[in-house]
Design an enzyme around this catalytic site. Structure first.
Site, short mmCIF file in Angstrom:
data_model
loop_
_atom_site.label_atom_id
_atom_site.label_comp_id
_atom_site.label_asym_id
_atom_site.label_seq_id
_atom_site.Cartn_x
_atom_site.Cartn_y
_atom_site.Cartn_z
N HIS A 106 0.81 -1.21 0.00
CA HIS A 106 0.00 0.00 0.00
C HIS A 106 0.85 1.27 0.00
O HIS A 106 0.34 2.36 0.23
CB HIS A 106 -0.94 0.01 1.21
CG HIS A 106 -2.22 0.75 0.98
ND1 HIS A 106 -2.40 2.07 1.33
CD2 HIS A 106 -3.37 0.37 0.40
CE1 HIS A 106 -3.62 2.46 1.01
NE2 HIS A 106 -4.23 1.46 0.44
N ASP A 168 -6.86 4.69 9.43
CA ASP A 168 -8.22 4.70 8.88
C ASP A 168 -8.51 3.43 8.09
O ASP A 168 -9.65 2.96 8.05
CB ASP A 168 -8.40 5.91 7.95
CG ASP A 168 -8.52 7.21 8.73
OD1 ASP A 168 -8.89 7.16 9.91
OD2 ASP A 168 -8.24 8.27 8.15
N GLU A 278 -11.51 13.69 13.64
CA GLU A 278 -10.91 13.96 12.34
C GLU A 278 -11.65 15.12 11.69
O GLU A 278 -12.57 15.70 12.27
CB GLU A 278 -10.94 12.72 11.43
CG GLU A 278 -9.90 11.67 11.78
CD GLU A 278 -9.65 10.68 10.66
OE1 GLU A 278 -10.17 10.87 9.53
OE2 GLU A 278 -8.94 9.68 10.89
#
Length: 514
Positions: A106, A168, A278
């Site tokens: 990723h 997240d 957030e």
């Protein structure tokens, strides 16, 4: 650094290396000594060492789809000893080759790649027994560096526990996030994931296995945490746990006044009561929902987009509170007392703890169905000092980004510096409160360069405006840029490199010492 061993001009060195690699994969060396270098790709060693085109191609790219870097081989280890043997052999070789551990792939800009070297597919270790072990007595989990956080979550929930700090997106490996920092909406409260590690097992660039913590091999411990893979390969991490809640009250509030938005965010991270904070930016003509979560209902979606069209830019404050027994609505309303969000633009949800933490997954699956997940992702992640966040807003959100359509979420939320351990390798601004900015762009296969140009324009603006940003998941092309990034930590970072990976074998894709 010496020339890499996977150089066809060095035939005899290559044949020697092949024999040594053969000792790792366990087949008779005599089967390898007859091979010439050009025959390596046709060799079937899929269990451990592979030169197969499929494995090579997979290891040559990543989630960012911006960089392609071809390794000479891929190691699919069946045990930690396989990795130790590989790195140790490279270190002892007269011509060391580079080694890059790869988790879920990723990374954005080739950080887990190794051109002409060996990529270690850490996920090959996933099936080994006891790679996630939970201690209810001491409140920690021993977790393999190759494990995905989603699997760690489910294993810990069986014992009524869960890690304190998250990212997240949960389909990332433990070793991958700990090599950077690991941040999300819990960071203001618990610090990044690297602040919630008790101990690690690490393979250094010398091919040595070491257990490290704050009291034993502490220099290695702090070097590896946030160290961008430069000092060792994390094979085990002992993660701090706490009691897992059952449910989550999830609230979003909209603002059209940036000063009120940031003032309220900074207030909420300074008081007790919330578990997650957030924020995000919504531009005119952009959908209210995105792949990170489909929070707004169809009727709410229209109201949100109408507000964005009216003001051009709006800001979303997103908070959550965990609970087990309902009845906390009044408590939350007290926390919201005095907040200056737009009247009648507060939205609530009540979801399970797992669904909240895994909220990004559904959006990912939808994009995969549409063929829109495996596309270029020219992301830019920054840390911005609190004192300069207003200048950043006016120049970037109200300037550069407002001139062009943007495709992807834009995150903005504050963190407390005192929740970060300055002994680690991670780099943050030198202010007590700083903001993380996530420009999570996605593009078509042929137009990602325009988004890269936009990223460069943003960084150039920050330089001209004197905004002292620090890149998170950093990417630089020169030594001078890396030295500027690390600032006063550069000398220590370099000293640790010489100590733990003197031949610059590990994680060459970062481009720091290679």
């Amino acid at each position: 650094m010496a020339n890499k061993c996977f150089n066809i001009s060095s035939l005899f060195t290559m044949m020697y290396i092949i024999n040594r690699l053969m000792s790792i994969v366990g087949a008779p060396p005599r089967e390898w000594t007859r091979l010439l270098p050009h025959e390596l790709q046709s060799l079937d060693l899929s269990q451990r060492m592979s030169f197969d085109e499929h494995f090579i191609s997979h290891a040559s790219t990543d989630f960012g789809s911006l960089v392609r870097s071809i390794p000479a081989a891929v190691l699919n280890p069946l045990s930690i000893d396989d990795i130790v043997s590989l790195v140790r052999f490279s270190y002892n070789s007269p011509s060391p080759f580079t080694v890059a551990p790869r988790g879920h792939g990723h990374s954005i800009r080739g950080q887990a790649m190794a051109a002409d070297g060996v990529v270690v597919d850490m996920r090959s270790l996933k099936g080994n027994a006891d790679r996630i072990r939970v201690s209810t007595e001491f409140g920690w989990a021993d977790v393999g560096g190759e494990q995905l956080w989603i699997d760690v979550l489910h294993a810990c929930l069986e014992h009524g526990l869960a890690p304190k700090s998250w990212t997240d997106y949960l389909y990332l490996t433990v070793g991958g996030t700990l090599s950077n920092a690991g941040i999300s909406g819990q960071t203001f409260l618990h610090g990044p994931q690297i602040s919630n590690v008790f101990e690690m097992d690490v393979i250094t660039g010398r091919g040595e296995m070491a257990t490290c913590n704050k009291h034993m091999n502490s220099d290695l411990f702090y070097a590896v945490l946030g160290g961008l893979g430069q000092f060792g390969i994390i094979t085990r991490a002992r993660i701090a746990l706490s009691a897992a809640p059952k449910r989550v009250k999830w609230v979003r509030m909209l603002y059209h006044d940036f000063f009120a938005f940031t003032r309220d965010q900074e207030h909420l991270i300074s008081i007790k009561g919330l578990d997650y904070i957030e924020g995000s930016v919504m531009m005119d003509q952009c959908p209210a929902n995105n792949w990170r979560s489909s929070f707004f209902s169809p009727s709410d979606h229209h109201r949100v987009t109408t507000l964005a069209s009216k003001h051009g830019i709006i800001y979303c404050l997103e908070v959550a509170k965990y609970y087990n027994i309902d009845g906390i609505d009044e408590e939350m309303e007290l926390l919201f007392d005095g907040l200056e969000y737009a009247r009648n633009f507060k939205f609530k949800k009540d979801v399970s703890y797992v669904d909240f933490l895994n909220r990004v997954r559904s959006g990912e699956l939808e994009l995969q169905k549409k063929g829109l997940w495996d596309v270029p992702h020219p992301w830019l992640n920054l840390f911005v000092p609190k004192s300069q966040i207003s200048d950043f807003n006016s120049g970037v959100f109200g300037g550069i980004l407002s001139k062009n359509s943007t495709n992807g979420p834009i995150l903005i939320y504050p963190m407390n510096k005192n929740k970060w351990d300055e002994s680690t390798s991670a780099i943050i601004p030198d202010e007590e409160i700083f903001y993380t900015i996530g420009l999570l762009h996605s593009s078509g296969l042929d137009d990602w360069e325009s988004l890269e140009d936009k990223n460069k324009e943003i960084l150039q603006y920050c330089v001209k405006a004197g905004i002292k940003v620090k890149q998170y998941l950093p990417h630089y092309k020169t030594k001078a840029e890396w030295m500027h990034h690390f600032g006063l930590k550069w000398e220590l970072f370099q000293t640790r490199k010489i100590k733990f990976d003197p031949k610059a074998i590990l994680s060459p894709g970062q481009g720091i010492f290679n």
